[in-house]
Scaffold this active site. Sequence first.
Site, mmCIF file in Angstrom:
data_model
loop_
_atom_site.group_PDB
_atom_site.id
_atom_site.type_symbol
_atom_site.label_atom_id
_atom_site.label_comp_id
_atom_site.label_asym_id
_atom_site.label_seq_id
_atom_site.Cartn_x
_atom_site.Cartn_y
_atom_site.Cartn_z
ATOM 1 N N HIS A 27 -14.748 6.483 23.187
ATOM 2 C CA HIS A 27 -15.925 6.848 22.368
ATOM 3 C C HIS A 27 -16.704 7.985 23.037
ATOM 4 O O HIS A 27 -17.154 8.910 22.380
ATOM 5 C CB HIS A 27 -16.872 5.646 22.213
ATOM 6 C CG HIS A 27 -16.349 4.517 21.389
ATOM 7 N ND1 HIS A 27 -16.319 3.220 21.844
ATOM 8 C CD2 HIS A 27 -15.854 4.466 20.129
ATOM 9 C CE1 HIS A 27 -15.839 2.427 20.901
ATOM 10 N NE2 HIS A 27 -15.540 3.153 19.848
ATOM 11 N N ARG B 281 -7.094 8.726 16.812
ATOM 12 C CA ARG B 281 -6.230 8.532 17.976
ATOM 13 C C ARG B 281 -4.765 8.688 17.645
ATOM 14 O O ARG B 281 -4.020 9.321 18.357
ATOM 15 C CB ARG B 281 -6.456 7.140 18.575
ATOM 16 C CG ARG B 281 -7.728 7.030 19.339
ATOM 17 C CD ARG B 281 -8.156 5.592 19.449
ATOM 18 N NE ARG B 281 -8.507 5.060 18.150
ATOM 19 C CZ ARG B 281 -8.998 3.865 17.950
ATOM 20 N NH1 ARG B 281 -9.145 3.049 18.943
ATOM 21 N NH2 ARG B 281 -9.326 3.477 16.746
ATOM 22 N N LYS C 17 -18.827 -9.169 9.958
ATOM 23 C CA LYS C 17 -17.830 -8.988 11.007
ATOM 24 C C LYS C 17 -18.312 -9.669 12.289
ATOM 25 O O LYS C 17 -19.406 -9.384 12.763
ATOM 26 C CB LYS C 17 -17.635 -7.480 11.232
ATOM 27 C CG LYS C 17 -16.417 -7.116 12.041
ATOM 28 C CD LYS C 17 -16.140 -5.618 11.922
ATOM 29 C CE LYS C 17 -15.222 -5.131 13.006
ATOM 30 N NZ LYS C 17 -14.991 -3.683 12.917
ATOM 31 N N SER D 243 -11.662 -0.924 21.409
ATOM 32 C CA SER D 243 -12.578 -1.964 21.883
ATOM 33 C C SER D 243 -11.932 -3.344 21.855
ATOM 34 O O SER D 243 -12.215 -4.178 22.709
ATOM 35 C CB SER D 243 -13.849 -1.977 21.028
ATOM 36 O OG SER D 243 -14.524 -0.751 21.145
HETATM 37 P P1 ADP Z 1 -15.059 0.975 13.615
HETATM 38 O O1 ADP Z 1 -15.150 -0.494 13.401
HETATM 39 O O2 ADP Z 1 -15.967 1.752 12.733
HETATM 40 O O3 ADP Z 1 -13.659 1.541 13.652
HETATM 41 P P2 ADP Z 1 -15.084 1.487 16.484
HETATM 42 O O4 ADP Z 1 -16.175 1.267 17.450
HETATM 43 O O5 ADP Z 1 -13.795 0.776 16.703
HETATM 44 O O6 ADP Z 1 -15.712 1.173 15.071
HETATM 45 O O7 ADP Z 1 -14.755 3.033 16.403
HETATM 46 C C1 ADP Z 1 -15.738 3.981 16.069
HETATM 47 C C2 ADP Z 1 -15.094 5.346 16.035
HETATM 48 O O8 ADP Z 1 -14.644 5.691 17.336
HETATM 49 C C3 ADP Z 1 -13.862 5.415 15.134
HETATM 50 O O9 ADP Z 1 -13.812 6.687 14.532
HETATM 51 C C4 ADP Z 1 -12.718 5.254 16.087
HETATM 52 O O10 ADP Z 1 -11.557 5.898 15.605
HETATM 53 C C5 ADP Z 1 -13.270 5.969 17.298
HETATM 54 N N1 ADP Z 1 -12.640 5.483 18.527
HETATM 55 C C6 ADP Z 1 -12.497 4.224 18.958
HETATM 56 N N2 ADP Z 1 -11.824 4.175 20.132
HETATM 57 C C7 ADP Z 1 -11.512 5.448 20.427
HETATM 58 C C8 ADP Z 1 -10.787 6.073 21.486
HETATM 59 N N3 ADP Z 1 -10.213 5.385 22.460
HETATM 60 N N4 ADP Z 1 -10.689 7.404 21.469
HETATM 61 C C9 ADP Z 1 -11.232 8.103 20.453
HETATM 62 N N5 ADP Z 1 -11.903 7.606 19.419
HETATM 63 C C10 ADP Z 1 -12.047 6.291 19.405
#
Ligand code: ADP
Length: 159
Positions: A17, A91, A41, A129
Amino acid sequence: MKIAVYPGSFDPVTNGHIDVLERALELFDRVIITVARNAAKHTLFSEDQRVALLRESVAKYDGNVEVDAFDGLIVEYARAHGAVALLRGLRAVSDFEYEFQMALMNRKLAVDVETVFLMPSERYTYLNSSIIRELARLRTDVSEFVPAHVARALAEKFA
Ligand code: ADP
């Protein structure tokens, strides 16, 4: 002033992130990271905890990054905050279909808010995550993948 809104669950924030955030700061004057409330969720960290972990992670970017929480339509939130873009990380191909659907629906709802996808360093392409939560649950060291205070918060959760 170009503002981007970066929405997500951030349960918890990872180095992936942060990598996307840093790339966005090269393109936008200000990034508002906003935590999805989404009561339906189940999350490991509460909304307040997710916000606090993010705030601590972005303190070093001065005033260019704001952390907030939202529910409702993200395009409405973006408009209300004067943002021109929604920021998402991409990703792998596996992210694509869902993100494509969301981006096109959001464009339908608001043509004036563009979705911008940024690719993290390949080091983080396998990171998400939920894997971090699972590793932490199994008492595995995750300090390579998340900021130090997040690793501590995870260790405390599963202590
Ligand atoms: P959501 O439930 O909205 O997917 P996340 O917290 O999982 O929430 O992800 C938020 C954003 O960050 C999404 O666009 C996701 O693709 C991106 N993201 C999550 N992990 C990574 C990572 N390792 N590298 C790049 N972007 C990421």
